[in-house]
Write a protein that holds these residues in place. Structure first.
Motif, PDB file in Angstrom:
ATOM      1  N   GLU A 103     -47.222 -19.919 -67.818  1.00 58.48           N
ATOM      2  CA  GLU A 103     -46.836 -20.318 -66.472  1.00 58.48           C
ATOM      3  C   GLU A 103     -45.421 -19.806 -66.151  1.00 58.48           C
ATOM      4  OE1 GLU A 103     -47.117 -24.512 -66.080  1.00 58.48           O
ATOM      5  OE2 GLU A 103     -46.370 -24.474 -64.032  1.00 58.48           O
TER       6      GLU A 103
ATOM      7  N   GLU B 186     -46.483 -38.369 -74.290  1.00 58.77           N
ATOM      8  CA  GLU B 186     -47.524 -38.879 -73.388  1.00 58.77           C
ATOM      9  C   GLU B 186     -48.383 -39.931 -74.087  1.00 58.77           C
ATOM     10  OE1 GLU B 186     -49.870 -35.932 -71.419  1.00 58.77           O
ATOM     11  OE2 GLU B 186     -50.994 -37.442 -70.299  1.00 58.77           O
TER      12      GLU B 186
ATOM     13  N   ARG C  31     -41.768 -28.427 -70.144  1.00 50.53           N
ATOM     14  CA  ARG C  31     -43.067 -29.103 -70.233  1.00 50.53           C
ATOM     15  C   ARG C  31     -42.919 -30.616 -70.384  1.00 50.53           C
ATOM     16  NH1 ARG C  31     -45.375 -24.909 -74.435  1.00 50.53           N
ATOM     17  NH2 ARG C  31     -43.153 -24.433 -74.405  1.00 50.53           N
TER      18      ARG C  31
ATOM     19  N   ARG D  64     -40.500 -32.398 -69.052  1.00 48.59           N
ATOM     20  CA  ARG D  64     -40.178 -32.860 -67.689  1.00 48.59           C
ATOM     21  C   ARG D  64     -41.455 -32.987 -66.865  1.00 48.59           C
ATOM     22  NH1 ARG D  64     -37.328 -35.802 -65.019  1.00 48.59           N
ATOM     23  NH2 ARG D  64     -35.379 -34.959 -65.876  1.00 48.59           N
ATOM     24  N   ALA D  65     -42.319 -31.976 -66.949  1.00 48.84           N
ATOM     25  CA  ALA D  65     -43.572 -32.016 -66.176  1.00 48.84           C
ATOM     26  C   ALA D  65     -44.429 -33.198 -66.619  1.00 48.84           C
ATOM     27  CB  ALA D  65     -44.335 -30.703 -66.356  1.00 48.84           C
ATOM     28  N   THR D  66     -44.463 -33.456 -67.918  1.00 48.64           N
ATOM     29  CA  THR D  66     -45.263 -34.567 -68.437  1.00 48.64           C
ATOM     30  C   THR D  66     -44.704 -35.897 -67.923  1.00 48.64           C
ATOM     31  OG1 THR D  66     -45.833 -33.322 -70.424  1.00 48.64           O
ATOM     32  CG2 THR D  66     -46.051 -35.712 -70.570  1.00 48.64           C
ATOM     33  N   CYS D  67     -43.382 -36.056 -68.012  1.00 50.86           N
ATOM     34  CA  CYS D  67     -42.762 -37.313 -67.563  1.00 50.86           C
ATOM     35  C   CYS D  67     -42.951 -37.517 -66.060  1.00 50.86           C
ATOM     36  CB  CYS D  67     -41.272 -37.322 -67.934  1.00 50.86           C
ATOM     37  SG  CYS D  67     -41.016 -37.564 -69.699  1.00 50.86           S
ATOM     38  N   ASP D  68     -42.822 -36.441 -65.300  1.00 49.46           N
ATOM     39  CA  ASP D  68     -43.025 -36.555 -63.851  1.00 49.46           C
ATOM     40  C   ASP D  68     -44.453 -37.011 -63.557  1.00 49.46           C
ATOM     41  OD1 ASP D  68     -40.452 -35.782 -63.426  1.00 49.46           O
ATOM     42  OD2 ASP D  68     -40.917 -33.735 -62.762  1.00 49.46           O
ATOM     43  N   ARG D  69     -45.394 -36.416 -64.275  1.00 49.29           N
ATOM     44  CA  ARG D  69     -46.804 -36.783 -64.060  1.00 49.29           C
ATOM     45  C   ARG D  69     -47.054 -38.244 -64.422  1.00 49.29           C
ATOM     46  NH1 ARG D  69     -50.516 -36.059 -67.718  1.00 49.29           N
ATOM     47  NH2 ARG D  69     -49.385 -34.434 -68.833  1.00 49.29           N
ATOM     48  N   LEU D  70     -46.384 -38.699 -65.483  1.00 47.29           N
ATOM     49  CA  LEU D  70     -46.584 -40.081 -65.922  1.00 47.29           C
ATOM     50  C   LEU D  70     -45.755 -41.077 -65.122  1.00 47.29           C
ATOM     51  CD1 LEU D  70     -46.491 -39.471 -69.799  1.00 47.29           C
ATOM     52  CD2 LEU D  70     -48.505 -40.048 -68.440  1.00 47.29           C
ATOM     53  N   GLY D  71     -44.820 -40.543 -64.326  1.00 49.82           N
ATOM     54  CA  GLY D  71     -43.951 -41.423 -63.538  1.00 49.82           C
ATOM     55  C   GLY D  71     -42.917 -42.145 -64.383  1.00 49.82           C
TER      56      GLY D  71
END
Lengths: 239, 209
Positions: A198, B65, B90, B92-99
């Protein structure tokens, strides 16, 4: 992997010796690799065959076992060091004997980053696959890449970074190529531990390469595509 | 196994108290524990993932996660006490997705020094190799053994040839640990610098948790 008890390399048949070289590479035995390379040369093997059938084939196994978690970084480094010993003997001979040329690559670690183990492995495997590799080393500013590309006219630009803080610099280099209107003159491959596909896409690279073996396959594929495209353009111009 | 070995290999389970769970790297357990105690942060519980994930950052987002999903029902909020830590965005993306929130910046070396000043200095100091208190105590487990330097000391310069100095970021004043860090620098063939950081931005980040 290898049984080191009393194996006299010079007494092995060619096939057995090649198999032994793969074992010795796997075990990082540089002196044995150098000896075997010299034995095969004395037996009339071409440098290209020794390189591809013994060294590259052996390093490919090392690469697969690293990818699969069977081997770890120290073992890969030892194997690479052994291969380097063999390459040092073969490299001058490869030029003399007209070994096939796959293309040219300029490769370097980006500015602010001093990590070069992955880059060196890629460079070595690319050389093994028949690419000419111009290695710019570590800590390369955009000017350093541009200068080398101007001077060397490579097919491929390879950039490496190990740090989250340095990987964005790859985009600086690619954006500069775009600004100068030369981005599409080169295949841009990127790699390094914190990167992913990505990220590669987001910064405008042609491909992200997970490891050295993938880098070689990707480079071959993109160089073939480039040649096909150029042949197509020539045909269109002629027609 | 010493307590540090356990934090390296197994991490630490939460105690089941408090409304907010600090889900941290095992390398930060002592420091977070000290801050909780010093500040009387009774609302905070602490769980740690194995610190050795530091050496395989690819695995961090999935492990974080899994832990967030496992613990979130028991807490009002979870605060992830990791920076990017080599995950290339990655985590950061995981934490954002999990809120869930996490720490800003590239890694613990940055937030111990203060992320802004670390990054400002980064351009002049990219040939530095960093150790914290925890990493100094666990030098063998994090550096020597994984890099194979116990078995193949000849590889040292392939790993560290481009480094100039070892910066020991001291979270505490500990003369014995300073001497150990100096010995680590000697072993890697690097100049030695001790830099007292205390807990840096870690204290400020946890105060918001």
């Amino acid at each position: 992997m290898a049984d080191d008890d009393e194996i006299i390399l010079s007494e092995l048949e060619d096939d057995d010796l090649v198999q032994q070289m793969m074992d010795d590479l796997y075990d990082g035995m540089k002196a044995e690799i150098e000896e075997s390379v010299n034995i095969l040369l004395e037996r009339g093997w071409t440098p290209y065959d020794i390189l591809t059938k013994a060294l590259v084939a052996g390093m490919t196994i090392v690469g697969h076992d690293f990818r699969d978690g069977i081997l770890f970084v120290p073992e890969v480094l030892l194997a690479a060091n052994a291969m380097k010993g063999g390459m040092a003997i073969l490299k001058p001979l490869l030029t003399e004997t007209g070994a096939p040329k796959m293309g040219k690559m300029v490769i370097g670690t980006v500015k602010g980053d001093i990590h070069d183990i992955g880059k060196n492995l890629v460079g070595m495997m690319m050389e093994g696959a028949g690419f000419e590799v111009i290695d710019l080393g570590i800590n390369n500013a955009v000017e350093s890449y541009l200068e080398a590309m101007e001077a060397e006219q490579p097919d491929i630009l390879g950039m490496s970074a190990l740090l989250t803080t340095t990987m964005p610099y790859m985009k600086v280099v690619i954006d500069t190529l775009v600004e100068k209107g030369i981005r599409d003159d080169y295949i841009v491959l990127v790699g390094g531990a914190p990167l992913n596909e990505e990220f590669g896409r987001a910064i405008g690279a042609d491909a992200y390469c997970r490891d050295a073996a993938v880098a070689v396959e990707t480079a071959k594929e993109w160089v073939a595509r480039k040649h096909n495209r150029m042949a197509g353009m020539q045909q269109a111009a002629a027609g | 196994m010493t307590p540090d070995d356990i934090l390296t290999r197994k991490g630490r389970a939460p105690e089941g108290r408090g409304k907010v769970l600090a889900l941290a790297c095992g390398a930060l357990a002592r420091e977070i524990g000290a801050l909780i105690e010093a500040n009387g942060w009774d609302h905070l519980d602490l769980a740690c993932l194995p610190a050795i994930l530091h050496n395989t950052p690819d695995a961090i987002p999935a492990r974080v996660e899994e832990a967030v999903l496992r613990h979130r029902a028991a807490y009002a909020r979870i605060f992830v006490v990791y920076a990017d830590c080599g995950t290339g965005g990655r985590l950061r993306a995981t934490c954002d997705r999990l809120g869930v929130e996490m720490i800003e910046g590239p890694h613990c070396y940055a937030f111990f020094e203060g992320t802004d000043s670390f990054l400002a200095r980064a351009e002049d100091e990219f040939r530095a190799f960093y150790l914290t208190d925890f990493l100094t105590r666990q030098f063998e487990a994090f550096v020597i053994a994984p890099l194979g330097l116990d078995r193949h000391p000849e590889l040292r310069d392939m790993y560290f040839g481009h480094y100039k100095k070892l910066v020991y970021q001291a979270q505490t004043d500990d003369a014995a640990l300073t001497e150990k860090a100096r010995a680590c620098a000697d072993r890697l063939g690097l100049a030695f610098e001790r830099r007292f950081t205390g807990y840096g931005d870690l204290a400020r980040a946890l105060a918001r948790a």
